[in-house]
Design a protein around this motif. Structure first.
Motif, PDB file in Angstrom:
ATOM      1  N   LYS A 187       0.831  -1.210   0.000  1.00 20.40           N
ATOM      2  CA  LYS A 187       0.000   0.000   0.000  1.00 20.40           C
ATOM      3  C   LYS A 187       0.863   1.256   0.000  1.00 20.40           C
ATOM      4  CE  LYS A 187      -4.056   2.134   2.101  1.00 20.40           C
ATOM      5  NZ  LYS A 187      -3.579   3.495   1.876  1.00 20.40           N
ATOM      6  N   VAL A 188       1.980   1.207   0.701  1.00 16.60           N
ATOM      7  CA  VAL A 188       2.919   2.333   0.677  1.00 16.60           C
ATOM      8  C   VAL A 188       3.329   2.628  -0.761  1.00 16.60           C
ATOM      9  CG1 VAL A 188       5.261   3.066   1.287  1.00 16.60           C
ATOM     10  CG2 VAL A 188       3.802   1.994   3.012  1.00 16.60           C
ATOM     11  N   VAL A 189       3.627   1.576  -1.501  1.00 17.08           N
ATOM     12  CA  VAL A 189       4.101   1.732  -2.873  1.00 17.08           C
ATOM     13  C   VAL A 189       2.988   2.251  -3.785  1.00 17.08           C
ATOM     14  CG1 VAL A 189       5.013   0.520  -4.882  1.00 17.08           C
ATOM     15  CG2 VAL A 189       5.874  -0.020  -2.600  1.00 17.08           C
ATOM     16  N   THR A 190       1.803   1.650  -3.712  1.00 14.49           N
ATOM     17  CA  THR A 190       0.715   2.080  -4.594  1.00 14.49           C
ATOM     18  C   THR A 190       0.278   3.512  -4.283  1.00 14.49           C
ATOM     19  OG1 THR A 190      -0.904   1.018  -3.126  1.00 14.49           O
ATOM     20  CG2 THR A 190      -0.112  -0.258  -5.014  1.00 14.49           C
ATOM     21  N   ASP A 191       0.231   3.866  -3.011  1.00 13.19           N
ATOM     22  CA  ASP A 191      -0.092   5.244  -2.645  1.00 13.19           C
ATOM     23  C   ASP A 191       0.948   6.209  -3.206  1.00 13.19           C
ATOM     24  OD1 ASP A 191      -2.316   4.364  -1.312  1.00 13.19           O
ATOM     25  OD2 ASP A 191      -1.496   4.642   0.700  1.00 13.19           O
ATOM     26  N   PHE A 192       2.201   5.769  -3.183  1.00 13.29           N
ATOM     27  CA  PHE A 192       3.292   6.586  -3.693  1.00 13.29           C
ATOM     28  C   PHE A 192       3.145   6.836  -5.196  1.00 13.29           C
ATOM     29  CE2 PHE A 192       7.520   6.718  -5.694  1.00 13.29           C
ATOM     30  CZ  PHE A 192       8.043   7.824  -5.088  1.00 13.29           C
ATOM     31  N   LEU A 193       2.780   5.795  -5.936  1.00 19.03           N
ATOM     32  CA  LEU A 193       2.623   5.945  -7.381  1.00 19.03           C
ATOM     33  C   LEU A 193       1.482   6.897  -7.719  1.00 19.03           C
ATOM     34  CD1 LEU A 193       3.168   2.242  -8.482  1.00 19.03           C
ATOM     35  CD2 LEU A 193       4.778   4.136  -8.648  1.00 19.03           C
ATOM     36  N   LEU A 194       0.398   6.813  -6.982  1.00 17.70           N
ATOM     37  CA  LEU A 194      -0.707   7.750  -7.183  1.00 17.70           C
ATOM     38  C   LEU A 194      -0.285   9.177  -6.822  1.00 17.70           C
ATOM     39  CD1 LEU A 194      -3.631   5.586  -5.764  1.00 17.70           C
ATOM     40  CD2 LEU A 194      -3.242   6.207  -8.157  1.00 17.70           C
ATOM     41  N   GLU A 195       0.536   9.289  -5.789  1.00 14.27           N
ATOM     42  CA  GLU A 195       1.052  10.600  -5.399  1.00 14.27           C
ATOM     43  C   GLU A 195       1.939  11.179  -6.495  1.00 14.27           C
ATOM     44  OE1 GLU A 195       1.840  13.927  -2.861  1.00 14.27           O
ATOM     45  OE2 GLU A 195       0.256  12.427  -2.924  1.00 14.27           O
ATOM     46  N   LEU A 196       2.751  10.336  -7.121  1.00 13.56           N
ATOM     47  CA  LEU A 196       3.598  10.801  -8.225  1.00 13.56           C
ATOM     48  C   LEU A 196       2.751  11.373  -9.358  1.00 13.56           C
ATOM     49  CD1 LEU A 196       6.290   7.984  -8.484  1.00 13.56           C
ATOM     50  CD2 LEU A 196       6.671  10.342  -7.767  1.00 13.56           C
ATOM     51  N   ARG A 197       1.651  10.693  -9.678  1.00  6.27           N
ATOM     52  CA  ARG A 197       0.778  11.212 -10.732  1.00  6.27           C
ATOM     53  C   ARG A 197       0.172  12.553 -10.337  1.00  6.27           C
ATOM     54  NH1 ARG A 197      -4.007   7.434 -12.728  1.00  6.27           N
ATOM     55  NH2 ARG A 197      -4.682   7.835 -10.591  1.00  6.27           N
ATOM     56  N   ARG A 198      -0.202  12.678  -9.065  1.00 11.62           N
ATOM     57  CA  ARG A 198      -0.742  13.961  -8.603  1.00 11.62           C
ATOM     58  C   ARG A 198       0.315  15.057  -8.689  1.00 11.62           C
ATOM     59  NH1 ARG A 198      -3.683  10.557  -4.926  1.00 11.62           N
ATOM     60  NH2 ARG A 198      -1.995  10.626  -3.398  1.00 11.62           N
ATOM     61  N   MET A 199       1.593  14.662  -8.581  1.00 10.19           N
ATOM     62  CA  MET A 199       2.685  15.617  -8.686  1.00 10.19           C
ATOM     63  C   MET A 199       3.016  15.949 -10.136  1.00 10.19           C
ATOM     64  SD  MET A 199       5.050  13.809  -5.724  1.00 10.19           S
ATOM     65  CE  MET A 199       6.550  14.721  -6.047  1.00 10.19           C
ATOM     66  N   GLY A 200       2.292  15.341 -11.072  1.00 11.38           N
ATOM     67  CA  GLY A 200       2.499  15.623 -12.491  1.00 11.38           C
ATOM     68  C   GLY A 200       3.528  14.744 -13.171  1.00 11.38           C
ATOM     69  N   LYS A 201       3.974  13.685 -12.492  1.00 12.96           N
ATOM     70  CA  LYS A 201       4.962  12.788 -13.081  1.00 12.96           C
ATOM     71  C   LYS A 201       4.289  11.778 -14.002  1.00 12.96           C
ATOM     72  CE  LYS A 201       8.013  14.769 -10.481  1.00 12.96           C
ATOM     73  NZ  LYS A 201       8.933  15.763 -11.088  1.00 12.96           N
ATOM     74  N   SER A 202       5.088  11.177 -14.869  1.00 11.92           N
ATOM     75  CA  SER A 202       4.632  10.082 -15.717  1.00 11.92           C
ATOM     76  C   SER A 202       5.222   8.792 -15.165  1.00 11.92           C
ATOM     77  CB  SER A 202       5.093  10.285 -17.161  1.00 11.92           C
ATOM     78  OG  SER A 202       4.627  11.530 -17.650  1.00 11.92           O
ATOM     79  N   VAL A 203       4.393   7.766 -15.046  1.00 13.69           N
ATOM     80  CA  VAL A 203       4.817   6.511 -14.434  1.00 13.69           C
ATOM     81  C   VAL A 203       4.616   5.365 -15.411  1.00 13.69           C
ATOM     82  CG1 VAL A 203       4.475   4.899 -12.528  1.00 13.69           C
ATOM     83  CG2 VAL A 203       4.217   7.367 -12.133  1.00 13.69           C
ATOM     84  N   LEU A 204       5.660   4.573 -15.591  1.00 14.75           N
ATOM     85  CA  LEU A 204       5.590   3.343 -16.377  1.00 14.75           C
ATOM     86  C   LEU A 204       5.907   2.189 -15.447  1.00 14.75           C
ATOM     87  CD1 LEU A 204       5.540   1.577 -18.951  1.00 14.75           C
ATOM     88  CD2 LEU A 204       7.924   2.279 -19.348  1.00 14.75           C
ATOM     89  N   LEU A 205       4.979   1.246 -15.312  1.00 17.64           N
ATOM     90  CA  LEU A 205       5.221   0.119 -14.422  1.00 17.64           C
ATOM     91  C   LEU A 205       4.932  -1.189 -15.134  1.00 17.64           C
ATOM     92  CD1 LEU A 205       2.301  -1.211 -13.242  1.00 17.64           C
ATOM     93  CD2 LEU A 205       2.234   1.009 -12.114  1.00 17.64           C
ATOM     94  N   SER A 206       5.577  -2.248 -14.667  1.00 19.83           N
ATOM     95  CA  SER A 206       5.284  -3.589 -15.163  1.00 19.83           C
ATOM     96  C   SER A 206       4.668  -4.398 -14.036  1.00 19.83           C
ATOM     97  CB  SER A 206       6.572  -4.275 -15.642  1.00 19.83           C
ATOM     98  OG  SER A 206       7.393  -4.621 -14.529  1.00 19.83           O
TER      99      SER A 206
END
Length: 259
Positions: A187-206
């Motif tokens: 959950k720490v990780v998934t919350d972090f990825l959503l936070e990155l998107r809110r910060m305007g970042k682009s995320v690519l995950l496998s």
């Protein structure tokens, strides 16, 4: 969102198999095609998921995009820079994270953040500001001087994550973000990825986890045997099916197997 910040064009990568690997793969072939003409794009400000089974070529693809290995053919651009011709420029624009990342336990989060910041050439004042912001945002500030070996699993993961974005990259690439993690750390990780998107970042995950894609991703690319089978928004890919149903329908069609 129409701006492409990552664009992969006909990426191909092969590996030579050892005798042991040949036995594991149950093949007499010495060469394995891990990625076979793969093309896709990631738009600015979105989370894009590469979904596929183990051995589909997801990790190889991310390692090529992160310039850790070179493609045999094809190319990709990250923030307008070629992974083949401008690898250092690509590295300046990405943060690459993997569940296999292990931080040296003797050092503290404070030391490691400064160390990796210096490696990326972040100016001292900027680095101090980012440290305060990120340590506060993710609750690391109270543990800044505690050795990594004495931190909880979840806190170590948070430290790994903020170190990966110490240089404020535009693109974050994450290989199997929740693989092997307990539910709290995941959950720490998934919350972090959503936070990155809110910060305007682009995320690519496998990932090979359907629910993770459904929870996080704006678009998904389904990859089987190193090839892109289908990609687009979840609605466009799945239609009236669930993502799991759609994946296995495609897999059965490609493999001719009942799954």
């Amino acid at each position: 969102m129409t701006d492409e910040i990552v664009r992969a064009e006909a990426l191909r990568k092969t590996f030579t198999l050892s005798r042991k690997q040949q036995k594991i793969e149950r093949t007499s072939e010495r060469r394995k095609v891990a990625v076979d003409g793969l093309s896709f794009s990631v738009h600015s400000g979105e989370i894009y998921g590469l979904l596929g089974p183990n051995g589909a070529g997801k990790t190889t693809t991310l390692r090529m995009l992160s310039t850790l290995i070179s493609p045999d053919a094809g190319d990709a651009t990250v923030a307008g820079h070629s992974i083949v011709h401008e690898p250092q420029a690509v590295r300046d624009h990405i943060g690459f994270m993997t569940g296999e990342l292990k931080l040296e336990g003797f050092f503290t989060p404070d030391y490691l953040f400064d160390f990796f910041g210096a490696l990326h050439g972040v100016e001292r004042e900027t680095l101090a500001l980012r440290k305060r912001e990120l340590f506060s945002r993710f609750g690391i500030d109270k543990f800044a001087e505690v050795r990594v070996q004495d931190l909880s699993t979840g806190m170590r993961q948070k430290v790994s994550l903020v170190i990966a974005i110490v240089h404020d990259p535009e693109v974050v690439i994450f290989d199997e973000p929740t693989n092997g993690l307990d539910v709290l750390t995941a959950k720490v990780v998934t919350d972090f990825l959503l936070e990155l998107r809110r910060m305007g970042k682009s995320v690519l995950l496998s990932t090979h986890i359907f629910s993770l894609v459904e929870k996080l991703c704006d678009r998904v690319g389904i990859i089987v045997d190193g090839r892109m089978v289908q990609d687009g928004t979840l609605a466009a890919v799945c239609g009236q099916q669930t993502l799991e149903e759609r994946f296995f329908a495609l897999y059965e069609e490609l493999k001719g197997e009942v799954v």
